[in-house]
Design an enzyme around this catalytic site. Structure first.
Site, short mmCIF file in Angstrom:
data_model
loop_
_atom_site.label_atom_id
_atom_site.label_comp_id
_atom_site.label_asym_id
_atom_site.label_seq_id
_atom_site.Cartn_x
_atom_site.Cartn_y
_atom_site.Cartn_z
N LYS A 1 -41.77 -6.41 10.59
CA LYS A 1 -40.70 -6.35 11.59
C LYS A 1 -39.72 -5.21 11.30
CE LYS A 1 -40.64 -11.22 13.09
NZ LYS A 1 -41.67 -11.88 12.28
N SER B 1 -36.29 -13.83 11.72
CA SER B 1 -37.72 -13.53 11.77
C SER B 1 -38.31 -14.01 13.08
CB SER B 1 -38.46 -14.15 10.57
OG SER B 1 -39.71 -13.55 10.40
N SER C 1 -44.26 -10.87 7.82
CA SER C 1 -43.13 -10.54 8.69
C SER C 1 -42.30 -9.35 8.26
CB SER C 1 -42.21 -11.77 8.84
OG SER C 1 -42.74 -12.67 9.79
#
Length: 491
Positions: free
Chosen positions: A153, A330, A150
Site C-alpha cells: 500500500k 490498512s 499490505s
C-alpha cells in the site's frame, strides 16, 4: 448543479523530516494529546503537524489566530517549544543541530541478532536508510523481491499521489438519462462515498447530499417522478479480487457506498455486498423518495450521457485523506480504488492489469528501481505482488524529500505505534511507542513492517523488514516490532 465539497485546508509546507522528527521525539505525550484527541485524519493532514507548521509561519493556522496583518506571532503547538526547538526554522541560535546519524556498524550490531529470530521464518530481508542523505545504514537482501502483503500500500499511495496530487477529489454525479424522465447515478470510483447521514468513517462523498441536490434540481425543473439508472462502467475487468469472495474486500466497482459494508464498521473484515453498485443505487432511490422524488421501477444499469451538465455532484475526500485512511487502517477497498484512479490518470484501463502497469510506470517515473517488482493489486491481498525492502525504503525516502511535498501523505498516514490504526496494540507501553510510524503486512506465512523512526540523534530513518514462511503471526509481529524499536534506539 450544486457541488458540495468537503472541508480541505491548505497548510504551509515545511521539510517533512523536520515535522516527523519533531512529532516522533515528542513520543507518548504528543501522540496522546494530538493524535488521539484530534483523530487520525484532519483534511489530509495530521493535526499535530498542521499546528506545528502553523507555529513556524507568521500567518498562523486554524488554532492560532494572528492572521495576516495582525503583527502577532502565532502560538506554538502545545508540545512544540521544548521538542522542536533544535530542528525547527525558528530554533534559537544557541541550540545545536541534530548529531550525525547512528553509525552503520552500531545499527548492524543491533539488528543482526534480532533478524536471526526463528519467528521471522526462513527468509527475511531488511533495509534502513537515512532519509535526509539517502545513505544506506543497513541492508540484507534489500533488492530481493518478496511478497509484501499490505506494505505494498506504500507503493499504491506514492503512485496515486504522483498521478493525481494530494488535493484531487473524485466525483460522483447525477445526470439526465437518454430517455425522458430518466436520471443516471454515475460512479467515479469514490471509496469514501457514503449513504449514511453522518459517516462513521469521516468526510467524503455523500449520497445524502447528492440526493438533496438532485431533488432540488428536479423540482426546480417541475419534475417529481423519475426512473433511475446507475452507471459503474468506469472500471473494467473482473470486479472480484483474485482471492474471491472475502470479508476483507468488497467487489471493486466504480459505484460503492460505505465500502459495501452492511453495518457501521469502517475497517476490518465483515461480509460485504455481492453487488455494491446496485445497493448504492437502491440507497439513492430511498434518499430521493425521502425528499419528495418518486422513483418508478427498480434501478437499472444505464450509461451516463457524455458531455452533459450534471444535475448534482458530490466529491470525495481529497486523495491525501484517502491515502491516510488507507494506510492507517490498512483499508483494502480504498487501496484498490486508488490503484484504479492511478490507471485512469495514466490512460490505462481501470482494471487490475491496468492498475499494475500504471503503478509500475509512476514509480519508475519517480526514480524508483522497479526491476523484479510486481503490483498485481493495490492492497497486498494478492500473493503475486513482489517488492523489495529497498524499494519500500526508497519510496519512504522520496516521500520525505522536501522537493516532493505531494508525496508527504505517504508518511503522515502511517499508523503510530501504540496509538493508531493497525499499530495501536503494537509496541504499546514500550519506549518505542509513539516513535515508530509504519505500515504492517500480514498474510499466512508472510509478515512485514515498513515505515519511519527517529533515531537517537534525531534523524528520520526509513526501514523495511520483509519475511516469508513465518511459523505464526504473533511471534513474527513481536520480532518485527523489536527490529523497528532497535532502529529507533541504536547508536
Amino acid at each position: 448543479m450544486c457541488d458540495r465539497e468537503r472541508g480541505w485546508s491548505e497548510v504551509p509546507l515545511v521539510k517533512t523530516w523536520q515535522l516527523i522528527a519533531g512529532s516522533a521525539v515528542a513520543g507518548l505525550a504528543l501522540s496522546v494529546a494530538a493524535v488521539t484527541a484530534a483523530g487520525p485524519w484532519d483534511s489530509g493532514q495530521r493535526k499535530a503537524e498542521r499546528d506545528t507548521a502553523a507555529s513556524w509561519d507568521r500567518t498562523g493556522g486554524a488554532d492560532h489566530g494572528g492572521g495576516p496583518g495582525s503583527g502577532a506571532l502565532p502560538e506554538a503547538a502545545p508540545s512544540a517549544p521544548g521538542v522542536l526547538g533544535a530542528i525547527g526554522p525558528g530554533a534559537p541560535r544557541a541550540q545545536s543541530a541534530p548529531a550525525a546519524p547512528a553509525s552503520a556498524g552500531g545499527l548492524a550490531a543491533a539488528l543482526k541478532p534480532l533478524l536471526a529470530d526463528p519467528a521471522l521464518g526462513s527468509l527475511r530481508t531488511a533495509s534502513v536508510v537515512d532519509t535526509a542523505t539517502g545513505q544506506v545504514l543497513y541492508e540484507s537482501g534489500a533488492r530481493d523481491a518478496m511478497t509484501p502483503a499490505s506494505t505494498v500500500k506504500i507503493a499504491t499511495a506514492a503512485a496515486v499521489l504522483a498521478a493525481l496530487g494530494p488535493e484531487h477529489r473524485i466525483r460522483t454525479t447525477v445526470t439526465p438519462g437518454d430517455t425522458p424522465g430518466q436520471i443516471v447515478l454515475a460512479g467515479g470510483g469514490d471509496p469514501s462515498l457514503t449513504a449514511k447521514k453522518k459517516s462513521p468513517a469521516g468526510s467524503g462523498g455523500s449520497l445524502v447530499a447528492l440526493a438533496a441536490d438532485t431533488a432540488q434540481a428536479l423540482k426546480a425543473a417541475g419534475t417529481d417522478t423519475v426512473t433511475l439508472g446507475y452507471d459503474d462502467s468506469l472500471y473494467t475487468g473482473p470486479a472480484r479480487h483474485p482471492i474471491g469472495t472475502n470479508p476483507n474486500i468488497a467487489p471493486v466497482t466504480a459505484l460503492t457506498a460505505d465500502e459495501g459494508r452492511p453495518d457501521d464498521s469502517t475497517s476490518g473484515p465483515v461480509d460485504r455486498s455481492d453487488d455494491p453498485s446496485e445497493d448504492a443505487a437502491r440507497a439513492f432511490r430511498t434518499l430521493l423518495a425521502e425528499r419528495g422524488i418518486k422513483v418508478t421501477g427498480e434501478p437499472a444499469k444505464a450509461k451516463a450521457a457524455a458531455d452533459v451538465q450534471p444535475l448534482a455532484v458530490t466529491l470525495s475526500t481529497p486523495v491525501a485523506g484517502l491515502v491516510e485512511r488507507m494506510l492507517t487502517n490498512s483499508d483494502n477497498d480504498i487501496a484498490e480504488a486508488l490503484a484504479r484512479q492511478t490507471a485512469l490518470a495514466s490512460g490505462r484501463p481501470a482494471s487490475f492489469e491496468g492498475a499494475e502497469k500504471a503503478v509500475t510506470d509512476r514509480l519508475t517515473a519517480l526514480g524508483i528501481d522497479t526491476a523484479g517488482s510486481r503490483f498485481a493489486d493495490g492492497s497486498g491481498l494478492n500473493r503475486a505482488d513482489k517488492v523489495s525492502a529497498g524499494l519500500l525504503t526508497g519510496l519512504l525516502t522520496k516521500a520525505a524529500d522536501p522537493q516532493r511535498p505531494e508525496l508527504r501523505p505517504v508518511l503522515t498516514g502511517l499508523p503510530v505505534a501504540g496509538f493508531t490504526g493497525t499499530l495501536k496494540a503494537r509496541n504499546s507501553g514500550s519506549p518505542a511507542a509513539g516513535l515508530i510510524r509504519a505500515k504492517t503486512g500480514t498474510l499466512s506465512g508472510v509478515n512485514s513492517l515498513s515505515g519511519t523512526v527517529v533515531d537517537s540523534s534525531g534523524r528520520l530513518l526509513a526501514f523495511a523488514f520483509l519475511t516469508a514462511n513465518t511459523p505464526g503471526p504473533e511471534g513474527a509481529e513481536k520480532a518485527l516490532d523489536k527490529l523497528a524499536a532497535a532502529v529507533a534506539t541504536a547508536s
